[in-house]
Design an enzyme around this catalytic site. Sequence first.
Site, PDB file in Angstrom:
ATOM      1  N   HIS A  90      36.544  29.704  44.853  1.00  0.00           N
ATOM      2  CA  HIS A  90      37.113  31.052  44.677  1.00  0.00           C
ATOM      3  C   HIS A  90      36.994  31.806  45.999  1.00  0.00           C
ATOM      4  O   HIS A  90      35.983  32.441  46.292  1.00  0.00           O
ATOM      5  CB  HIS A  90      36.381  31.780  43.540  1.00  0.00           C
ATOM      6  CG  HIS A  90      37.070  33.036  43.103  1.00  0.00           C
ATOM      7  ND1 HIS A  90      37.383  33.310  41.784  1.00  0.00           N
ATOM      8  CD2 HIS A  90      37.533  34.101  43.797  1.00  0.00           C
ATOM      9  CE1 HIS A  90      37.979  34.479  41.703  1.00  0.00           C
ATOM     10  NE2 HIS A  90      38.077  34.983  42.923  1.00  0.00           N
ATOM     11  N   HIS A 123      39.497  34.117  48.597  1.00  0.00           N
ATOM     12  CA  HIS A 123      40.788  34.754  48.903  1.00  0.00           C
ATOM     13  C   HIS A 123      41.034  34.747  50.403  1.00  0.00           C
ATOM     14  O   HIS A 123      40.179  35.187  51.177  1.00  0.00           O
ATOM     15  CB  HIS A 123      40.790  36.208  48.426  1.00  0.00           C
ATOM     16  CG  HIS A 123      40.731  36.372  46.939  1.00  0.00           C
ATOM     17  ND1 HIS A 123      41.840  36.610  46.161  1.00  0.00           N
ATOM     18  CD2 HIS A 123      39.680  36.321  46.074  1.00  0.00           C
ATOM     19  CE1 HIS A 123      41.480  36.723  44.886  1.00  0.00           C
ATOM     20  NE2 HIS A 123      40.169  36.550  44.807  1.00  0.00           N
ATOM     21  N   ASP A 127      43.033  36.661  52.201  1.00  0.00           N
ATOM     22  CA  ASP A 127      43.024  38.004  52.809  1.00  0.00           C
ATOM     23  C   ASP A 127      41.638  38.646  52.747  1.00  0.00           C
ATOM     24  O   ASP A 127      41.389  39.640  53.436  1.00  0.00           O
ATOM     25  CB  ASP A 127      44.087  38.920  52.184  1.00  0.00           C
ATOM     26  CG  ASP A 127      44.057  38.925  50.663  1.00  0.00           C
ATOM     27  OD1 ASP A 127      43.315  38.117  50.065  1.00  0.00           O
ATOM     28  OD2 ASP A 127      44.773  39.748  50.058  1.00  0.00           O
ATOM     29  N   GLY A 147      43.881  41.098  41.274  1.00  0.00           N
ATOM     30  CA  GLY A 147      44.187  42.525  41.309  1.00  0.00           C
ATOM     31  C   GLY A 147      43.335  43.320  40.335  1.00  0.00           C
ATOM     32  O   GLY A 147      42.325  42.834  39.835  1.00  0.00           O
ATOM     33  N   HIS A 162      41.445  35.811  36.880  1.00  0.00           N
ATOM     34  CA  HIS A 162      40.343  36.756  37.066  1.00  0.00           C
ATOM     35  C   HIS A 162      40.168  37.515  35.747  1.00  0.00           C
ATOM     36  O   HIS A 162      41.085  38.240  35.330  1.00  0.00           O
ATOM     37  CB  HIS A 162      40.680  37.787  38.138  1.00  0.00           C
ATOM     38  CG  HIS A 162      40.526  37.347  39.550  1.00  0.00           C
ATOM     39  ND1 HIS A 162      41.388  36.486  40.164  1.00  0.00           N
ATOM     40  CD2 HIS A 162      39.584  37.678  40.487  1.00  0.00           C
ATOM     41  CE1 HIS A 162      41.011  36.304  41.421  1.00  0.00           C
ATOM     42  NE2 HIS A 162      39.908  37.006  41.647  1.00  0.00           N
ATOM     43  N   GLU A 192      35.708  40.773  34.758  1.00  0.00           N
ATOM     44  CA  GLU A 192      35.138  41.294  36.005  1.00  0.00           C
ATOM     45  C   GLU A 192      35.124  42.826  35.930  1.00  0.00           C
ATOM     46  O   GLU A 192      34.065  43.433  35.888  1.00  0.00           O
ATOM     47  CB  GLU A 192      35.970  40.798  37.199  1.00  0.00           C
ATOM     48  CG  GLU A 192      35.429  41.261  38.553  1.00  0.00           C
ATOM     49  CD  GLU A 192      36.400  40.990  39.703  1.00  0.00           C
ATOM     50  OE1 GLU A 192      37.608  40.862  39.457  1.00  0.00           O
ATOM     51  OE2 GLU A 192      35.941  40.949  40.865  1.00  0.00           O
ATOM     52  N   ASP A 251      34.364  34.528  46.919  1.00  0.00           N
ATOM     53  CA  ASP A 251      35.406  35.521  46.619  1.00  0.00           C
ATOM     54  C   ASP A 251      36.062  36.015  47.918  1.00  0.00           C
ATOM     55  O   ASP A 251      37.122  35.524  48.269  1.00  0.00           O
ATOM     56  CB  ASP A 251      34.845  36.694  45.802  1.00  0.00           C
ATOM     57  CG  ASP A 251      35.900  37.391  44.952  1.00  0.00           C
ATOM     58  OD1 ASP A 251      37.006  36.846  44.810  1.00  0.00           O
ATOM     59  OD2 ASP A 251      35.625  38.488  44.419  1.00  0.00           O
TER      60      ASP A 251
HETATM   61  N1  ADE Z   1      41.394  40.080  45.031  1.00  0.00           N
HETATM   62  C1  ADE Z   1      40.436  39.829  45.929  1.00  0.00           C
HETATM   63  N2  ADE Z   1      39.215  39.862  45.378  1.00  0.00           N
HETATM   64  C2  ADE Z   1      39.417  40.137  44.059  1.00  0.00           C
HETATM   65  C3  ADE Z   1      38.571  40.316  42.957  1.00  0.00           C
HETATM   66  N3  ADE Z   1      37.248  40.197  43.065  1.00  0.00           N
HETATM   67  N4  ADE Z   1      39.125  40.619  41.760  1.00  0.00           N
HETATM   68  C4  ADE Z   1      40.455  40.741  41.635  1.00  0.00           C
HETATM   69  N5  ADE Z   1      41.305  40.581  42.635  1.00  0.00           N
HETATM   70  C5  ADE Z   1      40.798  40.283  43.847  1.00  0.00           C
HETATM   71 ZN    ZN Z   2      38.696  36.886  43.367  1.00  0.00          ZN
END
Ligand code: ADE
Ligand code: ZN
Length: 324
Positions: A8, A10, A12, A163, A190, A193, A270
């Site tokens: 997991h 990302h 960006d 998101g 996701h 959370e 993450d």
């Molecule tokens: N995009 C980047 N990190 C995220 C996260 N923790 N939850 C949802 N979207 C994300």
């Molecule tokens: Zn994430």
Amino acid sequence: MDKYIDLHLHLDGAITPDIAYKLAALQGIDLPNGEALEKRLSVSEDCADLNEFLECFALPLSLLQTKETLSEAARLVLDDAFSNGVIYAEIRFAPQLHTQNGMTQEDAVLAVLDGLKKSKGRGNIILCCMRGEGNDAANLETVELAKKYLVKDGGVVAIDLAGAEGLFPTSKYRGLFAKAREYGIPFTIHAGEADGAKSVRLALEYGAARIGHGVRSFEDGEVLKILKDRAVPLEMCPTSNRQTHAVEDMSAYPFMDYMNMGLKVTLNTDDPAIERTTIAAEYKYMEKTFGLSEKQERILLENAVEAAFTDDKTKAELTNMLFG
Ligand code: ADE
Ligand code: ZN
């Protein structure tokens, strides 16, 4: 432990100041110096929630709007993971967030695939759909691209939904994942959370093969039972969960409870640059704060191999590299 898997991650959220300077130089953009840049690329300690956390992505995304920079970013992020001991990473990104300056979603996918191939590291790609308003067509386009480029290993292997979960509930995306199921595209979502266990329940109902975070699953015993009975992996990311206040008090962080229940927990970063963390730091944090043992670390890595969106040959190689 000096070898890891990160499922997991990302793209960006992994643009360190070092990578940002390289991407800026490629396109003649001036960035602030040193600490000022670090501050803009990472979350503040008083971050209130996931919505505020997600505001940190504006700057890295602004640097990722050409094929050249996106490809280079993918290469550098996977190189960084590799240098940090990650023998296999699944890098996720949302093609629709890279179309600000004329790239198409397909251009974005091809650019990231190109960067992946050039990296020293090993990994696959997950295409994120985005929670939001007015982007249904963009999300469907992402699903179509996943169908077009889907492979078992060495490219696009799954989709995700990322998101602001607290603002755009999982229930909005039933149709999107029905399409993914129809196409046979594996997916993670996701969930649990910034929203509660009901979000995890829906993700499971839609057919998610894994759950991104799933922290708040404990709110519903039945959801825990489904996770356990179906052995659905959780992609947990402790520093991120602390910063976004997925649980109000980290002393109640359910990671060890989930492990002790026999849920298929995995440990991931993450957004390492936004959070100022690394995969090794996440393991250290869990050892120091929650008493994670070596035996449990081995279980986390076994779970990660099992949960990976890749073929059996790659899984056997990873197992051999980790434990051989
Ligand atoms: N995009 C980047 N990190 C995220 C996260 N923790 N939850 C949802 N979207 C994300
Ligand atoms: Zn994430």
